[in-house]
Scaffold this motif. Structure first.
Motif, PDB file in Angstrom:
ATOM      1  N   ILE A 128      -6.349   2.560  -0.481  1.00 44.35           N
ATOM      2  CA  ILE A 128      -5.595   1.427  -1.078  1.00 44.35           C
ATOM      3  C   ILE A 128      -5.183   0.448  -0.046  1.00 44.35           C
ATOM      4  CG2 ILE A 128      -2.927   1.349  -1.723  1.00 44.35           C
ATOM      5  CD1 ILE A 128      -2.976   4.272  -2.793  1.00 44.35           C
ATOM      6  N   LYS A 154       2.489   1.635  -3.408  1.00 41.47           N
ATOM      7  CA  LYS A 154       1.580   2.067  -4.480  1.00 41.47           C
ATOM      8  C   LYS A 154       1.062   3.711  -4.161  1.00 41.47           C
ATOM      9  CE  LYS A 154      -2.807   1.449  -6.972  1.00 41.47           C
ATOM     10  NZ  LYS A 154      -3.852   0.460  -7.085  1.00 41.47           N
ATOM     11  N   LEU A 155       1.077   4.097  -2.780  1.00 40.64           N
ATOM     12  CA  LEU A 155       0.726   5.520  -2.726  1.00 40.64           C
ATOM     13  C   LEU A 155       1.911   6.206  -3.412  1.00 40.64           C
ATOM     14  CD1 LEU A 155      -0.915   7.654  -1.171  1.00 40.64           C
ATOM     15  CD2 LEU A 155       0.552   7.586   0.651  1.00 40.64           C
ATOM     16  N   ASN A 158      -8.202  -2.035  -0.180  1.00 46.47           N
ATOM     17  CA  ASN A 158      -8.200  -2.615  -1.426  1.00 46.47           C
ATOM     18  C   ASN A 158      -7.001  -3.867  -1.448  1.00 46.47           C
ATOM     19  OD1 ASN A 158     -10.439  -1.285  -2.520  1.00 46.47           O
ATOM     20  ND2 ASN A 158      -8.851   0.176  -3.429  1.00 46.47           N
ATOM     21  N   ARG A 159      -5.961  -3.512  -0.656  1.00 51.54           N
ATOM     22  CA  ARG A 159      -4.866  -4.452  -0.503  1.00 51.54           C
ATOM     23  C   ARG A 159      -5.358  -5.640   0.249  1.00 51.54           C
ATOM     24  NH1 ARG A 159      -2.374  -3.922  -4.808  1.00 51.54           N
ATOM     25  NH2 ARG A 159      -0.734  -2.093  -5.122  1.00 51.54           N
ATOM     26  N   ALA A 180       0.725  -1.105   0.062  1.00 57.69           N
ATOM     27  CA  ALA A 180      -0.010  -0.033  -0.011  1.00 57.69           C
ATOM     28  C   ALA A 180       0.940   1.172   0.143  1.00 57.69           C
ATOM     29  CB  ALA A 180      -0.972   0.059   1.236  1.00 57.69           C
TER      30      ALA A 180
END
Length: 189
Positions: free
Chosen positions: A62, A42-43, A65-66, A39
């Protein structure tokens, strides 16, 4: 736009809370660590150029979702493991358990606290964490976002994809359940 130091400060400020939230959800520290790291990456990669005021909501979404992705992958893995488990030999050696992997490191930041107070705080925290882990998934998710991540009702509802009334209901039920469970253990807050 968030600068590199702002992004770094934000990630440092949420890492422990995000880890606890992931541990409560997946009940596996290694998987939770991977989820939080994914996460954060990705951020930084996809949303690092956003204003710093948007980062908390984006990161929470995020992270959720992960966590959901992890459950989907587990479902697929479990199906395959079940399917192929008949082909593997059963062994009785029991050497798979490594006690060093299960030891917790001491938290040196609390070194100057009184021993009895520190012990009491650790026991209270363990009791609270155990009770939070027992909550239904949606209640736990709403409770952690509202009171752990300190998100507003609207932000929590947006992330969870439900109404604000549902968030209030989940939080209320979670709070009542936790209060009753701790009261039964003789803990009053």
């Amino acid at each position: 736009m968030a600068s590199a130091p702002e992004l770094s400060d934000f990630l440092s400020s949420v890492e422990k809370r995000a880890f606890k939230q992931a541990v409560y959800a997946v009940r596996d520290e290694d998987a939770a660590l991977d989820i939080v790291q994914d996460a954060m990456i990705k951020l930084a990669e996809k949303y690092g150029d956003r204003p710093s005021s948007e980062l908390p909501l984006i990161f929470t979404r995020i992270l959720q979702n992960r966590i959901h992705d992890w459950f989907r992958r587990q479902k697929v893995r479990n199906a395959w493991v079940t399917l192929f488990s008949g082909f593997s030999k059963k062994t009785d050696d029991g050497d798979d358990f490594d006690p060093l992997e299960h030891l917790e490191a001491d938290d040196d930041s609390q070194i100057h606290q009184d021993g009895a107070k520190k012990l009491e705080q650790q026991q209270l925290l363990r009791s609270l964490e155990a009770e939070i882990a027992k909550l239904p998934a949606r209640q736990r998710e709403a409770f952690l976002m509202r009171y752990w991540d300190e998100l507003s009702i609207a932000e929590t509802a947006h992330i969870m994809g439900c109404s604000e009334g549902s968030v209030k209901t989940h939080c209320s039920r979670a709070s009542q359940t936790l209060a009753n469970a701790l009261k039964l253990k003789g803990i009053s807050l």
